[in-house]
Structures are given as C-alpha cells and as structure tokens.
Write an enzyme that holds these catalytic residues in place. Structure first.
Site, PDB file in Angstrom:
ATOM      1  N   VAL A  85      56.215 -16.642 -94.503  1.00  0.00           N
ATOM      2  CA  VAL A  85      56.538 -17.042 -93.138  1.00  0.00           C
ATOM      3  C   VAL A  85      55.870 -16.065 -92.179  1.00  0.00           C
ATOM      4  O   VAL A  85      55.987 -14.847 -92.340  1.00  0.00           O
ATOM      5  CB  VAL A  85      58.069 -17.032 -92.895  1.00  0.00           C
ATOM      6  N   GLY A 112      50.246 -12.607 -88.349  1.00  0.00           N
ATOM      7  CA  GLY A 112      51.674 -12.768 -88.108  1.00  0.00           C
ATOM      8  C   GLY A 112      52.521 -11.573 -88.498  1.00  0.00           C
ATOM      9  O   GLY A 112      53.491 -11.231 -87.805  1.00  0.00           O
ATOM     10  N   THR A 155      49.261 -15.546 -81.141  1.00  0.00           N
ATOM     11  CA  THR A 155      48.429 -15.955 -82.274  1.00  0.00           C
ATOM     12  C   THR A 155      47.732 -14.723 -82.841  1.00  0.00           C
ATOM     13  O   THR A 155      47.295 -13.859 -82.088  1.00  0.00           O
ATOM     14  CB  THR A 155      47.388 -17.017 -81.856  1.00  0.00           C
ATOM     15  N   THR A 191      46.113 -21.097 -84.930  1.00  0.00           N
ATOM     16  CA  THR A 191      47.424 -21.564 -84.460  1.00  0.00           C
ATOM     17  C   THR A 191      47.318 -22.185 -83.062  1.00  0.00           C
ATOM     18  O   THR A 191      46.409 -21.851 -82.308  1.00  0.00           O
ATOM     19  CB  THR A 191      48.341 -20.325 -84.415  1.00  0.00           C
TER      20      THR A 191
HETATM   21  N1  ASP Z   1      50.159 -16.040 -86.313  1.00  0.00           N
HETATM   22  C1  ASP Z   1      49.881 -17.038 -87.309  1.00  0.00           C
HETATM   23  C2  ASP Z   1      50.539 -16.616 -88.605  1.00  0.00           C
HETATM   24  O1  ASP Z   1      50.504 -15.447 -88.938  1.00  0.00           O
HETATM   25  C3  ASP Z   1      48.436 -17.250 -87.556  1.00  0.00           C
HETATM   26  C4  ASP Z   1      47.629 -17.546 -86.319  1.00  0.00           C
HETATM   27  O2  ASP Z   1      48.004 -17.222 -85.217  1.00  0.00           O
HETATM   28  O3  ASP Z   1      46.572 -18.152 -86.443  1.00  0.00           O
HETATM   29  O4  ASP Z   1      51.056 -17.446 -89.295  1.00  0.00           O
END
Ligand code: ASP
Length: 336
Positions: A229, A254, A251, A200
């Site tokens: 989501v 999630g 990040t 992300t």
């Molecule tokens: N936090 C993001 C998600 O769960 C993934 C990421 O941070 O790479 O969609």
C-alpha cells in the site's frame, strides 16, 4: 476638516503606486482546480505525439472539472469527475493503464477527502472495481468507515452497485513492458527508471461555496510487491483537505510520503506556523523530501494554486474562476 495621519497618507500613496505598476495581487478566485497526472515524466526524446496526447488528456480532465465548478457544483463532485476520467485514460497510472505488481496484476488504491467536515474515504488493493475513486467516495458517504481494503472493499462495491471489470481491463502492453524493464533492473540491482515509476492522478479543488476537496487514485509503483500500500489511499500522506487551510494531492515514492505524512504536513505548517501555502508546500517538497522523490498539487481556501515537485517533471494543470487554464509537463507554466 477631517485630518489624515501621515501613516494613512503613506499607505494610500503606496496603494496608488502599486496599482499604477500593476503589482496589486490577483483577485481572489471564486473557484480553483489543480490536477496532476503523476510526478514521472516522458523523456524528452519520446515522439512529439506522446507529449500532445498527455497535454490533450490533461486539458480534457481540466475542462471536466472547470465545467462543474463554474456551474456552482461542489469541489467533491469536481475532483471525483476529474479522477474518473483520468482512471479511464490508459496514459495514466490509475484505473485502465495502471502499473503492474510483481505478480503481474493491477492493484489499485484511491482516496478522497471533504475539506468542509474532514470526512474521507479510502480503498486499497482493488482488483476488479472499475472506478476506485468512486468506491472511495462511497466508503466516505455510505459507510461508517474511512478505509476499506481488498475483498472487503470489493464486497462493499458490489452492495453499492458499482461497475466491475476483469483485472485484464486495467492491464496495458506499455505497463507490461515497464514491469519487464523493472524486473530486469531489479535483477541487476539498478534503480527503477523514473518513467516507469510513477503516474498517479490527483485533483484538488475549491468550489464557489468555499469548500475544498482532494482526491488521488493510483496503481501504485511498477513491480511493487502484491499487497503493498502506498501513500495515495492514506489520508494525511497522499491526500488531505481542510477548509481552514488547503487541499493537497501527492505523487511520488509512496513510502517516503507516508513516512513524512506529506499532505497533512503542508496543512499543519499553515495551521500552526502561519506559513503561506507556497512556503509550506516548498518546505515539505524541498527541505523534508529529497530530489527525485515526487511532488504535490494544492489549492488554498483563498483559491491559490500551488505546484511543488522535486522530480524532473510533473504532469499537471490548473484552472480558476479568473480565467486561468493551463497545463504543463516539465516546463514552468505561466504562473508557479
Ligand atoms: N505515490 C504513488 C505510490 O507510491 C505512486 C505515484 O505517485 O505515482 O503508490
């Protein structure tokens, strides 16, 4: 003759000693910017060229934001411009280069928040809008809502005259391979490889006008169920900004960041418990979350920049009006 109390003489002496030692605190930054390119890391055995490519991309993103903030531009403009650039860069899991869902498509999420008035905008399940972060900003500024999803969000994007692309524009061979690996590991009940999990992008900034902003954009997690989501578009979980405390972009996995309302929790610890930004961020990342869950970037209303992560590494960069400009992947940067 004016009399000095013993305590004022002591304070003056302490200040003099501190200044001689060079241990006085750094001057407050007039503007500050921190970025991340995800908590996942490239493994140490990958070619040096990959590391160089990430460093160059982080540097370019940082330069874009620095120019805007140094010229007196707004933190909102800076974080949007930084994220737009990273969305166009296939190295990162946002826009072009986003990870694949289990249905072999890309579904994008993004959010943005203005620390001056707590206004915010978010979108999820985007499949054909080229820049999800710009769409999130349009939701914030040109709609009476905060969060639009799927076809409703894309219809709004059309009305706003944003640029559309085919879903294949976002898809890259590298991410397709990651999906294959993830599906094979899933079939064997094995955990996902950290390299394939994250990526992300996020940016947080303080501008010369004293306003904070935060923005996050992502393709989510490799092999996510379509329709899933994550935290990135959820204000308070993956993104938060409030001029009275800090701006945060997260990040990592999630689901965990949503459960713990991570971004808002950092600000709340400052607001209610008087914690410093460093303490608040570290408490949430190391005491609330568990090793391997991810990390965050934050900037305080005083211009302090904080990185905190419990993953192996986090692609990141920092710049401020005091001349700071550095990027990092695994290793600690010049300053924490
Ligand atoms: N936090 C993001 C998600 O769960 C993934 C990421 O941070 O790479 O969609």
């Amino acid at each position: 003759m004016r009399k000095f109390s013993t305590s004022s003489i002591t304070i003056a002496l302490l200040l003099a000693v501190a200044s001689l030692c060079g241990c006085q605190s750094a001057p407050k930054a007039e503007w500050a910017l921190a970025i991340h390119g995800g908590a996942g890391v490239i493994s140490h055995d990958r070619p040096e060229s990959e590391r160089v490519a990430y460093r160059e991309s982080l540097t370019a993103a940082l330069e874009t934001g620095r120019e805007i903030l140094d010229d007196g531009g707004t933190s909102l403009d800076a974080v949007e411009a930084v994220i737009r650039l990273m969305e166009e860069n296939p190295l990162f899991n946002a826009g072009k280069g986003a990870v694949f869902t289990n249905a072999e498509t890309c579904e994008l999420d993004a959010s943005i928040m203005n620390g001056a008035d707590l206004n915010c905008g978010a979108v999820s399940g985007i499949t054909t809008v080229r820049s999800p972060i710009t769409l999130a900003r349009r939701v914030m500024e040109n709609s009476r809502h905060v969060f639009l999803i799927g076809s409703g969000a894309e219809q709004f994007a059309r009305e706003q005259g944003l640029t559309f692309v085919d879903n294949t524009y976002f898809q890259t061979e590298r991410r397709r391979e990651a999906l294959k690996r993830a599906k094979a590991r899933e079939a064997n009940n094995a955990a996902m490889l950290p390299n394939d999990a994250y990526g992300t992008v996020g940016a947080v900034a303080l501008d010369r006008h004293g306003n904070l902003a935060a923005a996050t954009s992502t393709g989510g997690m490799t092999n996510k169920r379509f329709g899933r989501v994550g935290d990135s578009p959820i204000v308070g979980a993956g993104t938060f900004a409030d001029n009275t405390t800090c701006a945060v972009s997260c990040t990592g996995t999630g689901e965990l960041f949503i459960r713990h309302g991570v971004a808002r929790d950092v600000a709340a610890r400052m607001q209610y418990a008087g914690a410093s930004l460093r303490t608040a961020a570290d408490q949430v990342i190391h005491d609330v979350l568990s090793p391997g869950d991810g990390g965050l970037i934050a900037v305080g209303s005083d211009g302090a920049i904080v990185f905190s992560f419990n993953s192996q590494g986090m692609f990141r960069g920092a710049a401020d009006s005091n001349g700071r400009f550095d990027v990092g992947i695994w290793e600690a940067m010049n300053r924490p």
